[in-house]
Scaffold this active site. Structure first.
Site, short mmCIF file in Angstrom:
data_model
loop_
_atom_site.label_atom_id
_atom_site.label_comp_id
_atom_site.label_asym_id
_atom_site.label_seq_id
_atom_site.Cartn_x
_atom_site.Cartn_y
_atom_site.Cartn_z
N ASP A 113 -14.84 55.74 45.25
CA ASP A 113 -13.80 55.32 46.20
C ASP A 113 -14.01 53.85 46.62
O ASP A 113 -13.94 53.51 47.79
CB ASP A 113 -13.80 56.23 47.44
CG ASP A 113 -12.50 56.09 48.25
OD1 ASP A 113 -11.49 55.63 47.69
OD2 ASP A 113 -12.51 56.45 49.45
N LYS A 167 -12.92 50.29 47.29
CA LYS A 167 -11.65 49.68 47.69
C LYS A 167 -11.93 48.65 48.78
O LYS A 167 -13.06 48.54 49.27
CB LYS A 167 -10.69 50.76 48.20
CG LYS A 167 -11.23 51.59 49.36
CD LYS A 167 -10.25 52.69 49.76
CE LYS A 167 -10.81 53.56 50.88
NZ LYS A 167 -9.87 54.62 51.29
N ASN A 204 -13.68 49.84 51.95
CA ASN A 204 -15.05 50.34 51.85
C ASN A 204 -16.06 49.26 51.47
O ASN A 204 -17.18 49.56 51.05
CB ASN A 204 -15.13 51.50 50.86
CG ASN A 204 -14.59 52.78 51.46
OD1 ASN A 204 -14.45 52.90 52.68
ND2 ASN A 204 -14.25 53.75 50.62
N ASP A 235 -19.29 54.16 52.88
CA ASP A 235 -18.55 55.42 52.69
C ASP A 235 -18.85 56.10 51.36
O ASP A 235 -18.11 55.96 50.37
CB ASP A 235 -17.04 55.19 52.83
CG ASP A 235 -16.29 56.51 53.06
OD1 ASP A 235 -16.92 57.57 52.90
OD2 ASP A 235 -15.10 56.47 53.41
N THR A 237 -8.80 56.66 46.13
CA THR A 237 -7.60 56.11 46.76
C THR A 237 -6.71 55.56 45.65
O THR A 237 -7.18 54.82 44.78
CB THR A 237 -7.99 55.00 47.76
OG1 THR A 237 -8.91 55.54 48.71
CG2 THR A 237 -6.76 54.45 48.48
#
Length: 422
Positions: free
Chosen positions: A191, A193, A196, A212, A231
């Site tokens: 994840d 992105k 994060n 995260d 995401t």
């Protein structure tokens, strides 16, 4: 400061400053203990239905420990880290140091969320890299879980948009270093992105941290993952198909690099199904005003990561060797003052003669220190870590000391003394 040294000429046999069992225990788990006996909340940063995140600091009476205080009393830490009183050996500074205290109310969350939380704790317990957020302690009782983490109050990547090409290379290089380290330890983030990747503080040259790890996974080499997590705007086509490897993280980094360079997303549509269609066809272009002054090398870098076939996509290690990164985020740009480098070289010799217990104590103190507190040491580590993957091989160690008149045997003994804390 960097995290590990890797043994062997080619680094096939990774070692570390301490055994894995000790590294794993650097994050302490406290069962049925009151977190507020050890920490005091200074500010509530955010509250939600499942819990809260607060700024906290350690109570003065709870700072340090026997090993810490013994090292401080004898001046071991001060001597090793440049001969000056540092923030992380100063109790007054430690009392002022801010942590992020994550509070989760167990009766308000689903079993699935609890599983994600425990997964994050288990994975963070095994990771130690300067660009990965640190978790220091976990307090748990029947009603709550409290996680004491490194404070990252400089905002996420959206906070400082737009970025120059050089700034982009610096951020991407550090994220790649963290991901190369994660993949070497068989951890896939899943994840990555803008939201994060956080700045450690509000300073201009603040370090970045990957955060995260709730959706992260320990993977088995050669075995595909199937969970549809992440995401959408940074999700690789193979994740959408439900058959993917850790190379999905590299697609995400390509998307992040695209966004940093142009302040726009490579795959955009108002409706989700149209966005998914673009992702599945790898349909993106370098159009728009944001690309007007971006170099061809930068575009080549992005194209080598946002690649439909994961086998043709650069790995983290290959991306770190890309010409664009070597030019825009070169080793010389990260070099601390020469006087400091000379101190580091000298202190490696001192460390060679230090007892095993003291080496372990120094490692714990370094782990507890923020990147801001050891910024010059982090820069010094970079001079040894020429491949920028978060580890130092014997070849790199020899290269960094080549300007000194040490025999090959002397250098190998010094390297072994750093690696082999038993």
């Amino acid at each position: 400061m960097g995290n590990t040294c890797a043994g062997g000429e080619d680094g096939e046999d990774p070692g570390s400053f301490a055994p894995k069992s000790l590294k794993a225990n650097l994050m302490r788990e406290q069962k049925n203990r009151d977190v507020f006996k050890y920490y005091e909340v200074t500010k509530v940063l955010g509250e939600g239905s499942m819990g809260a995140v607060s700024a906290a600091r350690k109570k003065e009476s709870k700072i340090g420990g026997s090993a810490y205080k013994d090292c401080e009393r004898r001046g071991i830490v001060s001597r090793f880290f440049g001969g000056k009183k540092s923030a992380f050996v100063d109790n007054a500074s430690e009392h002022k140091k801010s942590y992020a205290l994550k509070t989760i109310q167990l009766n308000r969350i689903t079993d699935e969320f609890i599983e994600e939380l425990r997964n994050e704790i288990d994975i963070l317990r095994t990771l130690d890299h300067p660009n990965i957020v640190k978790a220091f302690e976990v307090f748990e009782n029947k009603r709550q879980i409290y996680i004491v983490m490194e404070s990252c109050d400089g905002g996420d990547l959206y906070a400082r948009n737009p970025y120059s090409e050089k700034e982009t290379a610096k951020i991407v290089g550090k994220v790649l270093s963290a991901v190369a380290y994660m993949h070497a330890t068989n951890v896939c983030h899943r994840d990555l992105k803008f939201e994060n990747i956080m700045f450690e503080n509000k300073k201009k040259n603040a370090e970045i941290k990957v955060i995260d790890f709730g959706l992260s996974k320990k993977f088995i080499s050669g075995k595909k993952m199937s969970e549809g997590v992440g995401t959408i705007y940074t999700m690789a086509p193979q994740v959408l198909q439900g058959v993917y490897t850790s190379q999905a993280d590299l697609w995400s980094i390509g998307v992040i690099a695209y966004m940093l360079l142009s302040s726009s997303k490579p795959f955009y549509a108002r409706k989700r199904r149209y966005m998914i269609d673009k992702i599945m066809r790898c349909d993106f272009k370098f159009h728009g005003p944001g690309w007007k002054h971006v170099s061809e090398e930068a575009k080549n870098f992005v194209s080598a990561l946002i690649k439909l076939d994961p086998k043709k996509r650069l790995t983290a290690e290959q991306a770190l060797d890309h010409k664009w990164l070597s030019t825009e985020f070169s080793l010389t740009d990260r070099r601390p003052p020469e006087e400091f480098m000379n101190d580091v070289h000298g202190n490696i010799i001192s460390y060679h003669d230090t007892s095993e217990f003291k080496k372990m104590a120094l490692m714990v103190i370094a782990h507890k220190s923020s990147t801001a507190e050891i910024v010059k040491l982090r820069q010094a580590f970079d001079q040894y870590d020429s491949s920028n993957d978060g580890t130092i091989t014997l070849v790199e160690f020899k290269g960094a000391l080549s300007e000194f008149n040490y025999t090959e045997e002397d250098v190998e003994q010094m390297f072994e003394s750093v690696v082999c804390v038993r």
